[in-house]
Scaffold this motif. Sequence first.
Motif, PDB file in Angstrom:
ATOM      1  N   GLU A 196     -35.454  54.783 -28.729  1.00  0.00           N
ATOM      2  CA  GLU A 196     -35.567  53.433 -27.991  1.00  0.00           C
ATOM      3  C   GLU A 196     -34.816  52.248 -28.336  1.00  0.00           C
ATOM      4  N   GLY A 197     -34.433  51.625 -27.601  1.00  0.00           N
ATOM      5  CA  GLY A 197     -33.835  50.271 -28.459  1.00  0.00           C
ATOM      6  C   GLY A 197     -32.583  50.177 -28.867  1.00  0.00           C
ATOM      7  N   THR A 198     -31.732  50.903 -28.732  1.00  0.00           N
ATOM      8  CA  THR A 198     -30.377  51.070 -29.409  1.00  0.00           C
ATOM      9  C   THR A 198     -29.619  49.908 -28.830  1.00  0.00           C
ATOM     10  N   HIS A 199     -29.665  49.451 -27.924  1.00  0.00           N
ATOM     11  CA  HIS A 199     -28.958  48.203 -27.462  1.00  0.00           C
ATOM     12  C   HIS A 199     -29.806  46.813 -27.552  1.00  0.00           C
ATOM     13  N   ASP A 200     -30.673  46.741 -28.334  1.00  0.00           N
ATOM     14  CA  ASP A 200     -31.434  45.506 -28.475  1.00  0.00           C
ATOM     15  C   ASP A 200     -30.728  44.553 -28.930  1.00  0.00           C
ATOM     16  N   HIS A 201     -29.512  44.823 -29.663  1.00  0.00           N
ATOM     17  CA  HIS A 201     -28.715  43.797 -30.425  1.00  0.00           C
ATOM     18  C   HIS A 201     -28.055  43.114 -29.478  1.00  0.00           C
ATOM     19  N   ILE A 202     -27.365  43.832 -28.364  1.00  0.00           N
ATOM     20  CA  ILE A 202     -26.674  43.376 -27.401  1.00  0.00           C
ATOM     21  C   ILE A 202     -27.577  42.200 -26.600  1.00  0.00           C
ATOM     22  N   TRP A 203     -28.705  42.854 -26.138  1.00  0.00           N
ATOM     23  CA  TRP A 203     -29.698  42.074 -25.371  1.00  0.00           C
ATOM     24  C   TRP A 203     -30.053  40.638 -26.154  1.00  0.00           C
ATOM     25  N   ARG A 204     -30.376  40.893 -27.514  1.00  0.00           N
ATOM     26  CA  ARG A 204     -30.606  39.677 -28.114  1.00  0.00           C
ATOM     27  C   ARG A 204     -29.356  38.625 -27.947  1.00  0.00           C
ATOM     28  N   ALA A 205     -28.460  39.179 -28.213  1.00  0.00           N
ATOM     29  CA  ALA A 205     -27.153  38.192 -28.215  1.00  0.00           C
ATOM     30  C   ALA A 205     -27.221  37.733 -26.972  1.00  0.00           C
ATOM     31  N   MET A 206     -27.184  38.192 -25.923  1.00  0.00           N
ATOM     32  CA  MET A 206     -27.265  37.741 -24.548  1.00  0.00           C
ATOM     33  C   MET A 206     -28.369  36.855 -24.314  1.00  0.00           C
ATOM     34  N   SER A 207     -29.519  37.075 -24.808  1.00  0.00           N
ATOM     35  CA  SER A 207     -30.781  36.176 -24.619  1.00  0.00           C
ATOM     36  C   SER A 207     -30.434  34.802 -24.836  1.00  0.00           C
ATOM     37  N   SER A 208     -29.298  34.357 -25.706  1.00  0.00           N
ATOM     38  CA  SER A 208     -28.997  33.070 -26.048  1.00  0.00           C
ATOM     39  C   SER A 208     -28.440  32.378 -24.931  1.00  0.00           C
ATOM     40  N   PHE A 209     -28.288  33.046 -23.788  1.00  0.00           N
ATOM     41  CA  PHE A 209     -27.864  32.166 -22.739  1.00  0.00           C
ATOM     42  C   PHE A 209     -28.739  31.393 -22.066  1.00  0.00           C
ATOM     43  N   THR A 210     -29.969  31.308 -22.646  1.00  0.00           N
ATOM     44  CA  THR A 210     -31.047  30.582 -22.267  1.00  0.00           C
ATOM     45  C   THR A 210     -31.469  29.470 -23.207  1.00  0.00           C
ATOM     46  N   LYS A 211     -30.569  29.427 -24.395  1.00  0.00           N
ATOM     47  CA  LYS A 211     -30.441  28.205 -25.079  1.00  0.00           C
ATOM     48  C   LYS A 211     -29.867  27.211 -24.298  1.00  0.00           C
ATOM     49  N   PRO A 212     -30.458  25.925 -24.386  1.00  0.00           N
ATOM     50  CA  PRO A 212     -29.822  24.863 -23.740  1.00  0.00           C
ATOM     51  C   PRO A 212     -28.632  24.492 -23.820  1.00  0.00           C
ATOM     52  N   LYS A 213     -28.260  24.570 -25.051  1.00  0.00           N
ATOM     53  CA  LYS A 213     -26.511  24.362 -25.222  1.00  0.00           C
ATOM     54  C   LYS A 213     -25.855  24.999 -24.713  1.00  0.00           C
ATOM     55  N   VAL A 214     -25.932  26.452 -24.828  1.00  0.00           N
ATOM     56  CA  VAL A 214     -25.415  27.329 -24.122  1.00  0.00           C
ATOM     57  C   VAL A 214     -25.179  27.438 -22.660  1.00  0.00           C
ATOM     58  N   ALA A 215     -26.645  27.190 -22.223  1.00  0.00           N
ATOM     59  CA  ALA A 215     -26.897  27.070 -20.794  1.00  0.00           C
ATOM     60  C   ALA A 215     -25.985  26.049 -20.078  1.00  0.00           C
ATOM     61  N   TYR A 216     -26.003  24.827 -20.715  1.00  0.00           N
ATOM     62  CA  TYR A 216     -25.236  23.724 -20.150  1.00  0.00           C
ATOM     63  C   TYR A 216     -23.984  24.028 -19.954  1.00  0.00           C
ATOM     64  N   SER A 217     -23.184  24.753 -21.152  1.00  0.00           N
ATOM     65  CA  SER A 217     -21.802  24.963 -20.866  1.00  0.00           C
ATOM     66  C   SER A 217     -21.648  26.105 -19.988  1.00  0.00           C
ATOM     67  N   ILE A 218     -22.344  26.994 -19.589  1.00  0.00           N
ATOM     68  CA  ILE A 218     -22.496  28.271 -18.649  1.00  0.00           C
ATOM     69  C   ILE A 218     -22.372  27.404 -17.269  1.00  0.00           C
ATOM     70  N   LEU A 219     -23.180  26.329 -17.111  1.00  0.00           N
ATOM     71  CA  LEU A 219     -23.367  25.670 -15.872  1.00  0.00           C
ATOM     72  C   LEU A 219     -22.424  24.680 -15.495  1.00  0.00           C
ATOM     73  N   ALA A 220     -21.761  24.111 -16.689  1.00  0.00           N
ATOM     74  CA  ALA A 220     -20.625  23.341 -16.453  1.00  0.00           C
ATOM     75  C   ALA A 220     -19.453  24.220 -15.879  1.00  0.00           C
ATOM     76  N   VAL A 221     -19.347  25.390 -16.670  1.00  0.00           N
ATOM     77  CA  VAL A 221     -18.069  26.431 -16.285  1.00  0.00           C
ATOM     78  C   VAL A 221     -18.436  26.441 -14.788  1.00  0.00           C
ATOM     79  N   THR A 222     -19.835  27.072 -14.418  1.00  0.00           N
ATOM     80  CA  THR A 222     -20.001  27.536 -13.277  1.00  0.00           C
ATOM     81  C   THR A 222     -19.586  26.717 -12.035  1.00  0.00           C
ATOM     82  N   ALA A 223     -20.037  25.385 -12.476  1.00  0.00           N
ATOM     83  CA  ALA A 223     -19.851  24.109 -11.483  1.00  0.00           C
ATOM     84  C   ALA A 223     -18.360  24.139 -11.266  1.00  0.00           C
TER      85      ALA A 223
END
Lengths: 341, 768
Positions: free
Chosen positions: B388-415
């Motif tokens: 179980e959990g072989t991909h956890d490192h990928i998911w952990r990396a992706m969960s940084s999308f919720t970090k405010p700084k990252v989130a704002y950049s994502i949202l800016a690009v999306t906008a």
Amino acid sequence: MTKTSLYSLILLSSTLLGMTDAVASLKVSQTATPTVKSSLADKKLLTDITSVGSRLFSLGERGHIIYSENGTDWTQAKVPVNVLLTSISFSSEKTGFAVGHDATILKTTDGGESWTLLNYQPELDRPLLAVKSFGNEVVAVGAYGLFWQSKDSGNTWTQEFHDELLLEEDREFLLEIKDSDPELYEIEKQYLLPHFNDVYLSGDNWYLAGEAGFVAQSSNQGNDWEKLEVDYYGSFFSLTKNEQENLVVAGLRGNVFEESSDAWQAFSMDGKATINDILVYKETVFLFANSGNLYFSANGEDFKHYVFDDGKAVMSGVVKNSNLVLATEAGIKFIPLATLK
Amino acid sequence: MLIHSLETFLFRQRPLVILAFAFFTAVLGFQASNIHLDASFNKNIPLQHEYMQTYVQYSEEFGGANTVYISVCDKEGDIFNPEFFEALKGVHDQLFFIPGINRTLVNSLYSPSTRFIEVVEDGFAGGPVIPADFQADKQGLATVKQNVEKAGIVGRSVSDDYSCAMVSSQLLEKNPDTGESLDSIALANELEKQIREKFEDENISIHIIGFAKMIGDVATGAKDVVVFFAIAIAITSLMVWIFCRSLLLTVLPIVCSFMAVVWQLGMLNTLGFGLDPMSILVPFLVFAIGVSHGVQMINSIGKRVHEGMTAREASCASFVKLLIPGGIALLSDTVGFLTLLNIDIGIIRELAITASVGVAIIILTNLFLLPVLASYIDFDKQFKAQPEGTHDHIWRAMSSFTKPKVAYSILAVTALLYVFGYVKSQDMKIGDMQAGAPALHADSRYNQDTFLITDRYAISTDILKVIVETKESGCTYHSVMNQIDQFQWRLENVEGVQSAVSLSSVAKVVNTGFNEGNLKWRSLPRNTNSLVQSTARIETSTGLLNRDCSVMPIILFLEDHKAETIERIVNEVKAARDELQNDEVTFRLASGSAGVMAATNEAVSAAQVPMLWYVYGAVVVLCLLSFRSVKATVAVVLPLFVVSTLAQALMTYLEIGLTVSTMPVIALGVGIGVDYGIYILSTMVESLRNGSSLRTSYFNALKERGSAVLFTGLTLAIGVSTWVFSALKFQVDMGILLTFMFLVNMLGAIIVLPALASILWRDNNKES
């Protein structure tokens, strides 16, 4: 090939009925609708073309009158009617006349840029088909022998009825009813003359061409007329004089007659296309005909034939800068004279 | 509670449930085997539209807009030879006998209504262009050639260069004997068999165009869709196997999704619908959506088995866990598609039914049947032992999308993307953008035939008719005829109008004829008697007047049928109508092929925005109901909305016009995309409510469902991308659009959604 026949002179005593019924009846009887500017004006039906000074003028359907210095770029004039116009003639570079349906007569005094309406009577249901002006003389003719004349460059007009141009039996019939039934007389008078399709002024000698083989001549500026007998019963649409000062008439189904020493010489054009107009340019005679046909002859005898692929009627033409500029059913067209050999 | 009783019932009565599904599959499978392709012209028309009311009212008198044109061409380039005239006569006679053809409106050199008139000294002479005693010898052919010229039909019945002659006819929408609707596809086959096959040889070529022929060719191409289906299914299966490493788990979602398609087709046939060639991709979409949900299910079951549950326990648990999010997603699709019924165009309504039925069935097959079947699987040790959990490192990396700084950049690009997409989407054209049929490739026979015909003939096949209504015997009044003439002239001056004809313009020509062919008389007579003379001989078969000439169409021939051309002309018609309409004369839009297009374009552009409102409305309401959270709803819907806008921009970029057949794709795209968001968010919201931080919640969601979401998006995108090799241009376009939607919606759900969440759930977004 050529067929000759004598024409007979029918001289009529003009005192029988009174020489003319002269009525000054020009008027604008109804409100006319002005023409609308259209970029298609030089691409749609044009019935006549003429050249005055450096300018070309053409006119046609929906009150279109167009003018051009070079034959390619055309400007549309301001015209107060939108009916089909049929003929145009200038007496000077500034002054000219145009006629058309609903008995329309238009005059310009500014070289054709704007036109005023002298006559417009839709209730007559009668088109004017040709106009010629020369000096102060203006003559407009049309359907059922409509004949209007002005001697003062269009300021005052008279409507003329020449009973000498009637068929003998019609003339007698009119004479009979003139007193007994004046009302019927007035009605019949309006419909007994043939359509006058063209008029030609040459000094004192005036000529008329019309329906059913009708050709007539006046040697005193239209005061008295005599019919010329041509052995043809189809209609004539154009008449003029050629380089030899011989009268040439042309009409239905490619029939052309040239008057020479009291005899008519007949020509028949290939394809039997009805001829709308004749142009004499130096020695060459051009005949403009229906279904895209154009005939031309360098000597007035042997005619050559040119056909436009689109089959649209050619109504009239003038020469400008060694081009033949044509008014046709499909607007202005060009042919370099050099190609017509 | 309800779910648990459902669970108890399903898993206690497993054999019964399976038996029931098997039974329905057998019945509906039989029904589905009888499904036929079905296309009709009227289905593509907004029949309630103002113009189409006129069209329908007068279609019997003046013909409809459904015309078939057959150009018979001589390969040597000159039609005046005996073989050609034999072939032309053959085509004319053969067309006459093909069912669906309106026999009174078959037009060619051989029809008796094709006449010429010439002026001779004592009046008119005239007759049929091909005389009754016609012999195809030198003299006879020369006579016909002259008559063709006199009749003025070069560019219409005969091509400009005399290399082809035209046979055309209008089609009957309903068989007058049986009352059955016209089967366009059968008619197209007949044209191919009875006309093209019989008469095309080394000297003669046959070119056929018209709606019926076009849809026939689309139907022929659509048969290849089955092959593309098979390819897509094969790719999907392989990918699922790689994903789950269990043959049985691979088979389940494929079989269940396929079952949904079978049911859908069976239901359609039972309900009396056929499958329109333009909607042929819908079954595949149903399959795709089914796979998406099926993979979530097997993913969940597999995970639980790895954790040590038995197959049955894992299936039960997964059913309970996924019924709500899966059900909500599918229900919102169903309701969203059903709202398309509001759009008054037959083919879109049909699509609404086809798609919503299909999606609703997935609830049964993939949320109910699938776990029941899975509970029987006997998982081997090797499968159970997978770590179980072989991909956890990928998911952990992706969960940084919720970090405010990252989130704002994502949202800016999306906008930025949104703004770009919005600007570009405003350029999206309504209607067809090309000269030929947009559903077919430019080098297809049909489009080549279209180009040949537009090239060689003067008269356009894009026709707009304005219907003039007036009093009885209206054509005998100068005032009426003049009004028509003025109207026609105004329109002739509009850019895009090639030429025009009406009873008025023909009456003028006839009046010329009565005056010895002298064009100085080409005018409408003032006098009623002369006017009667000019119109009396014009027959109703010309389509220029009805029997008492109280109705007279003005026929405009257009340069093309681009939406902007049609719109410009329609606007001018309206302006001229407002100016020239009076107590005597009414001008009404519209009939003719371009009239139909005008109405359709207007209906499509009017429906575009409401359609998105309906679909999004359904999604929003269902999300609100299920999540009971505005934040969650926003987080699901906003990325979807951005993707819809980008899809419109892509349509602009690919030069795909918005038509009845392309418009619903945007709505279907919402259906495809909503799954991802709902699955991810339902786990997230649960975790958040348990007090976890946002990042942890998102990590949990990815761990639970992320691989399934990523995997589904990729798999379906790969499957659909094979469509670029299709023989149908329409399918190529749809392939590109759907690939885009599968991929980008997936990215939206795993990248934009968490970024949005980081703002919406700011309070939970504190790192512990």
